[in-house]
Design an enzyme around this catalytic site. Sequence first.
Site, PDB file in Angstrom:
ATOM      1  CB  CYS A  74      -0.895   0.003   1.239  1.00 55.00           C
ATOM      2  SG  CYS A  74      -1.838   1.533   1.446  1.00 55.00           S
ATOM      3  CB  CYS A  80      -2.728   5.585   6.266  1.00 57.31           C
ATOM      4  SG  CYS A  80      -4.256   4.836   6.833  1.00 57.31           S
ATOM      5  CB  CYS A  83      -2.272  -1.130   7.788  1.00 60.29           C
ATOM      6  SG  CYS A  83      -3.784  -1.517   6.864  1.00 60.29           S
ATOM      7  CB  CYS A 160      -8.306   1.837   1.924  1.00 63.88           C
ATOM      8  SG  CYS A 160      -8.024   0.827   3.400  1.00 63.88           S
ATOM      9  CD  GLN A 283     -17.267  -8.046  15.574  1.00 66.09           C
ATOM     10  OE1 GLN A 283     -16.447  -7.265  15.113  1.00 66.09           O
ATOM     11  NE2 GLN A 283     -17.194  -8.507  16.813  1.00 66.09           N
ATOM     12  CE1 TYR A 312     -20.991  -4.183  28.424  1.00 66.17           C
ATOM     13  CE2 TYR A 312     -20.837  -6.520  28.975  1.00 66.17           C
ATOM     14  CZ  TYR A 312     -20.671  -5.192  29.325  1.00 66.17           C
ATOM     15  OH  TYR A 312     -20.178  -4.882  30.565  1.00 66.17           O
ATOM     16  CG  ASP A 381     -19.026  -9.193  21.630  1.00 68.59           C
ATOM     17  OD1 ASP A 381     -17.861  -8.778  21.802  1.00 68.59           O
ATOM     18  OD2 ASP A 381     -19.553  -9.265  20.511  1.00 68.59           O
ATOM     19  CB  CYS A 408     -12.523  -6.241  20.424  1.00 70.43           C
ATOM     20  SG  CYS A 408     -13.173  -4.945  21.491  1.00 70.43           S
TER      21      CYS A 408
END
Length: 450
Positions: A74, A80, A83, A160, A283, A312, A381, A408
């Site tokens: 990229c 950016c 990533c 992107c 998600q 959640y 979650d 997460c």
Amino acid sequence: MAEVRKNTVHPLHIEGYTAEGMGVARLDGRVVFIPGTIRGEDWEVQLLKVNKGVAWGKGTRLISPSPVRQEPDCPYSGRCGGCQYRHMSYEEELAAKGQRVRDALERVGGVHLELPPVLGAESPLRYRNKVQFPVSRGKCGLSIGFYRPRSHDVVDTEDCLLQPEADTALRLAFKGWMEDFQIPAYDECTGRGLIRHLYIRTNRAGEALCCVVANGKELPHTGELSGALRAAVPKLAGLVLNVNLRDTNVILGDAYRTLWGRDWLEEELCGLTFRLSVPSFFQINRDQTERLYQLALEFAGLTGEETVLDLYCGIGTISLCLARLAGHVIGAEVVPQAIEDARANALRNGVTNAEFFCGDAGEVAARLAGQGVRPQVICVDPPRKGLAPEVPAVLASMAPDRIVYVSCDPATLARDVKRLEELGYRAVQAQPVDLFPRTAHVETVLRMER
């Protein structure tokens, strides 16, 4: 001993990675963080910031490269902030994420499990079904793209590799509309200007829903905008205006108005159909989410008789998956619109053994416990910050046989697992899943037993 101060250059060996994906080295008792480096490599590193026990630097010369190093695919890599792992093989990225989960569980949670390899994606490209482009105008003109690392400077991003090509086409058409009609971008410093963000949601059918987040209640030239977007992506489902007049970093305001088409998309997940409006939580990687939820179902160990509490629950995605194998499911979520969506999704899919309550997770769980509800399985979650401090004790008071934690953030997962272990639960199984290839984020499913 070499002098350790700002701008000095030192040869360093990269030993591992931070949670944010930076390389880690050591220098005279200090930990040094260096982005863009890979464990096993030797670098000459210029120190940019030096504190008592930690320093930050940048690699100035690669002395000994890793065999897993690759040229970033990229052109915005490093500029950016989206990533963190494009300079290494996907296999090395998965290994780094697995080590991150293992380190968190062992060092923070005191949990030692045989952790399987991270479940990687079949393709780490163009998986995002939701993109939020910040919009800014600076010295170089109009920028629509993503923020630079640790800043609010917008990098104008033509394409992107994490987003569908439809998003690229819609962004280009939107930028053309802003330039053609001299539509002002929002300025965070002055609070003036109109366009704050361009938000795009896509589904597997190739449809797209566009939302313009504006510092105003009206958009000029909406006919020309909808026409340009439809020409760019014929499967455009709708164009929505979101009004955000507040001085805030929160992207979406509370008011919505449909400018063209409809204000929702439908998406299929695990054989169920979900209707998604702009603020709906869903998600961003559909294929990997199906694997994540299948693991949650396996860890729940349902036989068809259990009462399951899903905290959640969002728009009911996990709840409705659980309902197919449980006796009864109770979902709780603090966002009123999400609960409305969850109830509508249950009706849409013919699920009759699930009910949903709106409220804070801890308060709903405490209320249910006070009513004598005793679920055999609890699924949580939570957002990145993990469980609120009072929630673990409430969960333990309900005495479920199993707790399934979908996380997460490995650090808050490990913290909450430690709290739950002190309350009589033991972590017995965990599986990391890569929902966000090329970024530093990783999901984990963990099962605890009483």
